[in-house]
Design an enzyme around this catalytic site. Structure first.
Site, PDB file in Angstrom:
ATOM      1  N   GLY A 210     -14.827   9.843  11.413  1.00 52.08           N
ATOM      2  CA  GLY A 210     -15.533   9.372  10.233  1.00 52.08           C
ATOM      3  C   GLY A 210     -15.920   7.914  10.192  1.00 52.08           C
ATOM      4  N   GLY A 211     -15.329   7.205   9.197  1.00 48.49           N
ATOM      5  CA  GLY A 211     -15.673   5.818   8.953  1.00 48.49           C
ATOM      6  C   GLY A 211     -15.301   4.904  10.101  1.00 48.49           C
TER       7      GLY A 211
ATOM      8  N   THR B  69      -8.454  16.293  12.384  1.00 51.11           N
ATOM      9  CA  THR B  69      -7.584  16.008  13.537  1.00 51.11           C
ATOM     10  C   THR B  69      -6.471  17.039  13.679  1.00 51.11           C
ATOM     11  OG1 THR B  69      -6.164  14.558  12.212  1.00 51.11           O
ATOM     12  CG2 THR B  69      -8.011  13.533  13.349  1.00 51.11           C
TER      13      THR B  69
ATOM     14  N   LYS C 161       6.996  10.505  18.174  1.00 51.46           N
ATOM     15  CA  LYS C 161       7.965  11.409  18.808  1.00 51.46           C
ATOM     16  C   LYS C 161       7.827  11.359  20.326  1.00 51.46           C
ATOM     17  CE  LYS C 161       9.459  16.222  19.081  1.00 51.46           C
ATOM     18  NZ  LYS C 161       9.450  17.556  18.442  1.00 51.46           N
TER      19      LYS C 161
ATOM     20  N   TYR D 162      17.227 -19.299   5.612  1.00 52.55           N
ATOM     21  CA  TYR D 162      18.537 -18.916   5.088  1.00 52.55           C
ATOM     22  C   TYR D 162      18.362 -18.484   3.642  1.00 52.55           C
ATOM     23  CZ  TYR D 162      18.379 -23.858   3.556  1.00 52.55           C
ATOM     24  OH  TYR D 162      18.004 -25.060   3.027  1.00 52.55           O
TER      25      TYR D 162
ATOM     26  N   HIS E 135      15.953 -24.215 -10.739  1.00 53.76           N
ATOM     27  CA  HIS E 135      17.017 -23.202 -10.688  1.00 53.76           C
ATOM     28  C   HIS E 135      16.722 -22.053 -11.640  1.00 53.76           C
ATOM     29  CE1 HIS E 135      19.163 -26.018  -8.164  1.00 53.76           C
ATOM     30  NE2 HIS E 135      19.046 -26.937  -9.092  1.00 53.76           N
TER      31      HIS E 135
ATOM     32  N   ARG F 299      15.324  -8.668 -28.955  1.00 54.21           N
ATOM     33  CA  ARG F 299      16.211  -9.594 -28.247  1.00 54.21           C
ATOM     34  C   ARG F 299      15.680  -9.828 -26.840  1.00 54.21           C
ATOM     35  NH1 ARG F 299      22.083  -7.372 -26.934  1.00 54.21           N
ATOM     36  NH2 ARG F 299      20.954  -6.570 -25.127  1.00 54.21           N
TER      37      ARG F 299
END
Length: 518
Positions: A28-29, A60, A131, A219, A279, A513
């Site tokens: 296709g594309g 396919t 596979k 780190y 922080h 809250r």
């Protein structure tokens, strides 16, 4: 075999493969793109002898494709079988999949469109090739194209066992993530009377978190901790941000960038808003007509804490703002875009990290605890003036009300217990003092007042949760607050209201809250 949704670099990669005498087959594309690139490429129907059908659903899924991929080259019976049936060996499969999660995440997407974007042939070819990695190379990411061509150049056209195994592991991770995304999306669908609909607020019955490692970080929060950045594949938000300059982003940079980005995007870009984060807590936040004006006011709130901070901006950064921001030592800046003038000004500060972000609204928040995970909806709740309940004898003035709503929004992004002192000056909101992460609400009120650089007289105060006693309200009134916004809901609300009336403080309840525990 080439069949890709993301066509980045595929023409150049195919051109590199063709130099080794490789026969190119495509669908296709991808076939159209390779032909447009001037390459000789066979269409899939020419290989299988069968046309694509069912709107491309079947193209396919054919023995000449999967037989060509899966036969073991060192197995005499396999080789005899493929020769008998005229099956050509396919030694490399280049496939990436339909962008299913992007489709499923589109606002208003239909169930039919989501289902149609479930790729069948692509994952099948990827799994077959992975596979049989002993004989076949499977390529699922454009980021691997250059390295593959480089190795083939060094080895006169072959790829080593270790490379094929590395590519196979990547491929299985791709199909696992793909299937996980489909399962998660479809679990949020109900089909009453056969009419499918998405249920946005449903918790998934199984939590699936599949995210590839995007970047190993130097780190973590501290130098003795290993850390990495994993991305959800959307290409949006802080994880998908484009770093325009500066040193490598650290773990703490990313955490702070996310905190300030979440804060500034609470506000409509019709007014500029700037937040300076240290922080994960804002030390100063303000709005203005321009980014320069908003930044100046945010810095004014706490210039000492701002040193070495991270800045979030909700609209494009221009040259005038960059000129002023560049005077301060800043670790990183995040914004939706930067003008060429701003980039030119920041270029002189080579270590300054600039990050451009494509916005995204986080749907859920996941937190790991020992033995499991906690999942909750992201806190997207906001309130309008019409939703507020005036509970005192005196109602807030129009200016106080605007300051209250601004401060309330900021309090949502401050670690509990949180008290935010704010004001409405020169037509825009501005923080005055912020008490964050204290073990008692009284301490948060006292600390916020102590941190204030600007005058507190005539300011307002926002509390992220209710005042359990009148003492917290008395502290903010003593500091200079003339109006207070809080959720309400304490068994001692009557005592707190009585104290506010006695002190002449206007108070409104939100009924909402905003605890933030990290």
């Amino acid at each position: 075999m080439l069949s890709v949704t993301d066509k980045t670099g595929v023409v150049e990669f195919a051109r590199g493969l063709s130099k080794f005498g490789v026969k190119l087959v495509s669908t296709g594309g991808t076939w159209s793109a390779l032909r447009a690139g001037g390459l000789e490429v066979q269409e899939i129907s020419g290989l299988t002898g069968f046309p694509e059908m069912l709107d491309g659903r079947v193209k396919t899924l054919h023995p000449k494709v999967h037989g060509g991929i899966l036969h073991i080259r060192g197995n005499a019976e396999h080789m005899a079988s493929v020769e008998e049936h005229g099956i050509e060996p396919i030694d490399m499969v280049v496939v990436n999949l339909y962008a299913f999660e992007k489709t499923a995440g589109k606002p208003g997407v239909s169930f039919a469109e989501v289902v149609e974007n479930i790729d069948i042939g692509g994952p099948s070819m990827v799994r077959s090739a992975a596979k049989n990695f002993g004989d076949v190379a499977v390529v699922t990411s454009p980021s691997d194209y250059d390295a593959i061509l480089a190795e083939m150049t060094e080895t006169d056209g072959s790829l080593g066992y270790d490379t094929r195994w590395m590519l196979a592991k990547k491929a299985f991770a791709v199909t696992a993530a793909y299937d996980s995304g489909i399962a998660t999306a479809l679990e949020a669908v109900e089909t009453p009377a056969g009419k499918a609909k998405f249920v946005d607020d449903a918790l998934p019955p199984v939590l699936r978190v599949v995210a590839p490692l995007q970047q190993a970080l130097r780190y973590g929060e501290n130098p003795h901790q290993t850390a990495g950045l994993y991305a959800d594949g959307s290409g949006k938000g802080v994880a998908g941000g484009k770093q325009l300059q500066g040193k490598e982003l650290s773990y703490n940079n990313l955490v702070d960038l996310d905190a300030c980005w979440e804060l500034v995007t609470e506000f409509d870009p019709s007014e500029a808003v700037v937040a300076i984060i240290k922080h994960t807590n804002p030390c100063g936040a303000a709005a203005g007509t321009t980014v320069l004006e908003a930044y100046t006011r945010a810095l004014e709130a706490d210039p000492i804490s701002a040193f070495g901070g991270v800045i979030g901006i909700n609209r494009e950064v221009d040259g005038a703002a960059a000129e002023e921001i560049a005077k301060l030592f800043v670790e990183a800046i995040v914004a939706p875009s930067f003008t060429p003038e701003a980039l030119e000004r920041f270029a002189a500060k080579k270590n300054l990290r600039l990050v451009q972000i494509d916005p995204v609204k986080t749907k859920r928040v996941i937190k790991q605890i020992s033995g499991g995970y906690l999942v909750q909806d992201a806190d997207r709740k906001s309130v309008t003036e019409a939703e507020l309940q005036v509970v005192t004898e005196r109602a807030p003035s129009p200016e106080e009300m605007k300051a209250l709503l601004f401060s309330w929004t900021i309090s949502k992004h401050v670690k509990s217990n949180a008290i935010v002192y704010g004001r409405y000056a020169e037509g825009f909101g501005q923080t005055v003092g912020i008490g964050a992460g204290q073990m008692s609400r009284v301490a948060a009120a006292e600390f916020g007042a102590q941190k204030a650089v600007l005058p507190l007289a005539g300011c307002v105060a926002a509390s992220d949760a209710f005042f359990p006693f009148a003492d917290g309200l008395e502290v903010v009134a003593k500091a200079g607050a003339t109006a207070v916004i809080q959720p309400g809901g304490s068994v001692r609300d009557a005592d707190v209201i009585a104290a506010a009336n006695k002190l002449g403080v206007a108070m409104v309840f939100t009924g909402v809250r905003h605890f933030r525990h990290g």
